[in-house]
Enzyme design. Structure first.
Site, PDB file in Angstrom:
ATOM      1  N   ASP A  12       0.805  -1.230   0.000  1.00  0.00           N
ATOM      2  CA  ASP A  12       0.000   0.000   0.000  1.00  0.00           C
ATOM      3  C   ASP A  12       0.833   1.272   0.000  1.00  0.00           C
ATOM      4  OD1 ASP A  12      -2.171  -1.730   0.116  1.00  0.00           O
ATOM      5  OD2 ASP A  12      -2.213  -1.693   2.311  1.00  0.00           O
ATOM      6  N   LYS A  15       1.801   2.159  -5.107  1.00  0.00           N
ATOM      7  CA  LYS A  15       2.350   1.613  -6.368  1.00  0.00           C
ATOM      8  C   LYS A  15       1.432   1.903  -7.550  1.00  0.00           C
ATOM      9  CE  LYS A  15       2.346  -2.427  -4.358  1.00  0.00           C
ATOM     10  NZ  LYS A  15       2.085  -2.058  -2.956  1.00  0.00           N
ATOM     11  N   GLY A  39      -4.624  -4.193  -3.811  1.00  0.00           N
ATOM     12  CA  GLY A  39      -5.607  -3.140  -4.073  1.00  0.00           C
ATOM     13  C   GLY A  39      -4.824  -1.903  -4.448  1.00  0.00           C
ATOM     14  N   HIS A  40      -4.831  -1.561  -5.724  1.00  0.00           N
ATOM     15  CA  HIS A  40      -4.039  -0.431  -6.212  1.00  0.00           C
ATOM     16  C   HIS A  40      -4.986   0.706  -6.586  1.00  0.00           C
ATOM     17  CE1 HIS A  40      -0.459  -3.294  -7.290  1.00  0.00           C
ATOM     18  NE2 HIS A  40      -0.789  -3.318  -6.021  1.00  0.00           N
ATOM     19  N   GLN A 221       1.849  -6.212  -3.372  1.00  0.00           N
ATOM     20  CA  GLN A 221       2.384  -6.391  -2.027  1.00  0.00           C
ATOM     21  C   GLN A 221       3.742  -5.673  -1.949  1.00  0.00           C
ATOM     22  OE1 GLN A 221       1.140  -9.634  -3.656  1.00  0.00           O
ATOM     23  NE2 GLN A 221      -0.690  -8.555  -3.062  1.00  0.00           N
TER      24      GLN A 221
HETATM   25  P1  GDP Z   1      -0.802   0.367  -3.532  1.00  0.00           P
HETATM   26  O1  GDP Z   1      -1.413  -0.920  -3.081  1.00  0.00           O
HETATM   27  O2  GDP Z   1       0.671   0.414  -3.291  1.00  0.00           O
HETATM   28  O3  GDP Z   1      -1.159   0.738  -4.949  1.00  0.00           O
HETATM   29  O4  GDP Z   1      -1.431   1.499  -2.593  1.00  0.00           O
HETATM   30  P2  GDP Z   1      -2.978   1.636  -2.148  1.00  0.00           P
HETATM   31  O5  GDP Z   1      -3.760   2.140  -3.290  1.00  0.00           O
HETATM   32  O6  GDP Z   1      -3.446   0.405  -1.468  1.00  0.00           O
HETATM   33  O7  GDP Z   1      -2.851   2.706  -0.986  1.00  0.00           O
HETATM   34  C1  GDP Z   1      -2.286   3.954  -1.213  1.00  0.00           C
HETATM   35  C2  GDP Z   1      -3.309   5.026  -0.812  1.00  0.00           C
HETATM   36  O8  GDP Z   1      -2.667   6.254  -0.702  1.00  0.00           O
HETATM   37  C3  GDP Z   1      -4.394   5.216  -1.845  1.00  0.00           C
HETATM   38  O9  GDP Z   1      -5.574   5.596  -1.194  1.00  0.00           O
HETATM   39  C4  GDP Z   1      -3.862   6.353  -2.711  1.00  0.00           C
HETATM   40  O10 GDP Z   1      -4.892   7.080  -3.333  1.00  0.00           O
HETATM   41  C5  GDP Z   1      -3.180   7.183  -1.680  1.00  0.00           C
HETATM   42  N1  GDP Z   1      -1.991   7.926  -2.131  1.00  0.00           N
HETATM   43  C6  GDP Z   1      -1.024   7.537  -3.025  1.00  0.00           C
HETATM   44  N2  GDP Z   1      -0.051   8.469  -3.074  1.00  0.00           N
HETATM   45  C7  GDP Z   1      -0.399   9.428  -2.193  1.00  0.00           C
HETATM   46  C8  GDP Z   1       0.238  10.638  -1.769  1.00  0.00           C
HETATM   47  O11 GDP Z   1       1.325  11.010  -2.194  1.00  0.00           O
HETATM   48  N3  GDP Z   1      -0.432  11.377  -0.823  1.00  0.00           N
HETATM   49  C9  GDP Z   1      -1.622  11.004  -0.294  1.00  0.00           C
HETATM   50  N4  GDP Z   1      -2.186  11.780   0.621  1.00  0.00           N
HETATM   51  N5  GDP Z   1      -2.239   9.862  -0.678  1.00  0.00           N
HETATM   52  C10 GDP Z   1      -1.625   9.096  -1.593  1.00  0.00           C
HETATM   53  P1  IMO Z   2      -0.925  -4.182  -2.313  1.00  0.00           P
HETATM   54  O1  IMO Z   2      -0.505  -4.690  -3.666  1.00  0.00           O
HETATM   55  C1  IMO Z   2      -0.977  -4.685   2.006  1.00  0.00           C
HETATM   56  C2  IMO Z   2      -1.117  -8.778   3.538  1.00  0.00           C
HETATM   57  C3  IMO Z   2      -2.383  -9.230   4.237  1.00  0.00           C
HETATM   58  C4  IMO Z   2      -1.811 -10.263   5.183  1.00  0.00           C
HETATM   59  C5  IMO Z   2      -0.688 -10.896   4.364  1.00  0.00           C
HETATM   60  C6  IMO Z   2      -1.105 -12.185   3.664  1.00  0.00           C
HETATM   61  O2  IMO Z   2      -2.219  -3.447  -2.328  1.00  0.00           O
HETATM   62  O3  IMO Z   2       0.177  -3.434  -1.664  1.00  0.00           O
HETATM   63  P2  IMO Z   2      -2.697 -12.834   1.646  1.00  0.00           P
HETATM   64  O4  IMO Z   2      -4.082 -12.385   1.309  1.00  0.00           O
HETATM   65  O5  IMO Z   2      -1.686 -12.522   0.613  1.00  0.00           O
HETATM   66  O6  IMO Z   2      -2.664 -14.255   2.095  1.00  0.00           O
HETATM   67  O7  IMO Z   2      -2.321 -11.973   2.971  1.00  0.00           O
HETATM   68  O8  IMO Z   2      -0.313  -9.936   3.407  1.00  0.00           O
HETATM   69  N1  IMO Z   2      -1.331  -8.239   2.163  1.00  0.00           N
HETATM   70  C7  IMO Z   2      -1.235  -6.950   1.849  1.00  0.00           C
HETATM   71  N2  IMO Z   2      -1.028  -5.877   2.637  1.00  0.00           N
HETATM   72  N3  IMO Z   2      -1.077  -4.549   0.655  1.00  0.00           N
HETATM   73  C8  IMO Z   2      -1.261  -5.621  -0.137  1.00  0.00           C
HETATM   74  O9  IMO Z   2      -1.230  -5.534  -1.479  1.00  0.00           O
HETATM   75  C9  IMO Z   2      -1.389  -6.887   0.451  1.00  0.00           C
HETATM   76  N4  IMO Z   2      -1.606  -8.132  -0.018  1.00  0.00           N
HETATM   77  C10 IMO Z   2      -1.552  -8.953   1.042  1.00  0.00           C
HETATM   78  O10 IMO Z   2      -3.016  -8.171   4.900  1.00  0.00           O
HETATM   79  O11 IMO Z   2      -1.216  -9.612   6.278  1.00  0.00           O
HETATM   80 MG    MG Z   3      -2.921  -1.613  -1.795  1.00  0.00          MG
END
Ligand code: GDP
Ligand code: IMO
Ligand code: MG
Length: 420
Positions: A12, A15, A39-40, A221
């Protein structure tokens, strides 16, 4: 030539946003591992979209996208995701390819994930319950069904055989939930998946590379969740690191050029497992609130803490990171004081190395304290406008990590990325 964007912490990091930003400079964006546990989040025309399995280049008409062989794909989630992407006026079939080696997540994989977590009780991984672990177990156990198998006449009998095996395991767990409706959805979604461009992914990518096309591999991840190098057993079931690009897409190591590592300016983790810099106090709560730290896949609150340079340097080493993207810099805008973890104390010994098991002995993080910048940075466009205290914070990271922060993300929007 292949460049990589991947996470350096526990996921998270942002990416999806970063891939969406860079995608127009690439001919192909490829997911190489993971599945719908990811979840991107992207913002398209100001509207939020969360992608789970479809690469984050899908919103750029000139970029092709491929789900690589290292991915575990849930057809039901895939179908829903495609509908979301189409609601933005994107012809999803045109620019999306699926490798024939991609492994399928079956409804029973999801059931097994749930049963296994229930069985573990207190010691649960905190899985996203998407069936990731069981699906990868079937892959390494040499039982899996792959997307290419959908084209075989005996697919249904292969499915029934595996389903029976899974039923025995579920019976052992005393799992009694009725999953017949999950199966109906699954078979319907398989028909949908069959209508996509199913390709020999390894030839697809390598032919493009030979033609001089640019490929961007999108990690899911992150390093600390890697099956081999993460905080085992509290990890996911795939190789999330740059080495996973080779096995997940079938590209040779020398084809990989840039490895862009993404880190937040602080740190979060969702699910169970060690997290040395976690803040279970008001500051942690503040980070969660300001950073809106709730899981994009499960909605669970993310655990929050200060940036951990011990773990980050380890992640840079294992991945061969060439440049760093520091996201969510704006989330630190209102803190008077910031902390950076520079070493751990374990059993009265100070170390800058990540131990085999972070949970074996308590880890005390040692911090360097920095002054906050107390400035709203979210509308800054140029590096020279960044507050001096943020520049100092970044300079410290660069020196410690021996790898430079080259981009700063100061908001979730597509345009909120500053080149240093
Ligand atoms: P990912 O899994 O690495 O793609 O990240 P996620 O989407 O799960 O979580 C990142 C969260 O931070 C999302 O809600 C994005 O919209 C938000 N986000 C990404 N970059 C920034 C940033 O520079 N500032 C803020 N405030 N939010 C950001
Ligand atoms: P993105 O791509 C954050 C965590 C889960 C759990 C562990 C194993 O959005 O960064 P799984 O479902 O793979 O068996 O879970 O890994 N986890 C993540 N945490 N971002 C993710 O993906 C994750 N995908 C799995 O919360 O601790
Ligand atoms: Mg994510």
């Amino acid at each position: 030539m292949v460049d990589v964007i991947l996470g350096l912490q526990w996921g998270d990091e942002g990416k999806g946003k970063v891939v969406d930003y860079f995608a127009p400079s690439y001919d192909i964006v490829a997911r190489f591992q993971g599945g719908p546990n990811a979840g991107h989040t992207l913002y398209i025309d100001g509207k939020k979209v969360v992608l789970h399995q479809i690469p984050s280049g899908i919103f750029h008409q000139g970029t092709q996208n491929i789900i690589g062989g290292g991915v575990v794909l849930d057809p039901v989630i895939f179908k829903k995701e495609c509908a979301t992407v189409e609601s933005f006026g994107i012809d999803v079939r045109k620019n999306l390819f699926v490798s024939h080696r991609t492994n399928l997540i079956l409804p029973t994989h999801r059931a097994l994930d749930k049963a296994s977590e229930l069985y573990k009780g207190e010691g649960k991984i905190g899985s996203t319950l998407k069936g990731i672990g069981p699906a990868y177990m079937d892959k390494t156990g040499r039982n899996a069904l792959r997307v290419g198998d959908l084209l075989n006449k005996n697919f249904t009998s292969q499915y029934i055989k595996l389903r029976l095996k899974h039923q025995k395991l579920l019976d052992n767990f005393n799992f009694t939930e009725d999953i017949s409706s999950w199966e109906d959805d699954f078979f319907e979604a398989l028909e949908y998946l069959r209508s996509f461009q199913i390709v020999n992914g390894e030839y697809f990518i390598n032919n493009k590379i030979s033609e001089g096309k640019k490929v961007l591999a999108e990690g899911a991840q992150a390093a600390m969740l890697d099956i081999d190098f993460g905080t085992y057993p509290y990890v996911t079931s795939s190789n999330t690191i740059s080495a996973g690009v080779c096995t997940g897409l079938g590209v040779a190591p020398q084809k990989i050029k840039q490895v862009l590592g993404v880190t937040k300016s602080y740190c979060t983790r969702v699910g169970s497992g060690p997290f040395p810099t976690e803040l279970e106090d008001n500051t942690g709560e503040e980070l969660r609130k300001l950073g809106n730290e709730f899981g994009a896949t499960t909605g669970r609150p993310r655990r929050c803490g200060w940036i951990d340079l011990v773990a980050l340097k380890y992640a840079c080493m294992i991945n061969g990171v060439t440049d760093i993207v520091m996201t969510k810099a704006d989330v630190l805008d209102s803190f008077d004081e910031l902390k950076i973890c520079t070493s751990y104390t374990i059993d009265n010994k100070e170390t800058q190395e990540v131990p085999l098991q972070m949970e074996r002995s308590p880890i005390t993080p040692n911090y360097k304290i920095f002054k906050g910048w107390n400035t709203d940075t979210s509308s800054i466009k140029e590096a020279n406008e960044l507050p001096q205290n943020m520049k100092d914070y970044i300079a410290y990271l660069n020196a410690y990590l021996g790898t430079n922060v080259k981009y700063v993300s100061n908001g979730p929007g597509r345009d909120q990325l500053i080149i240093l």
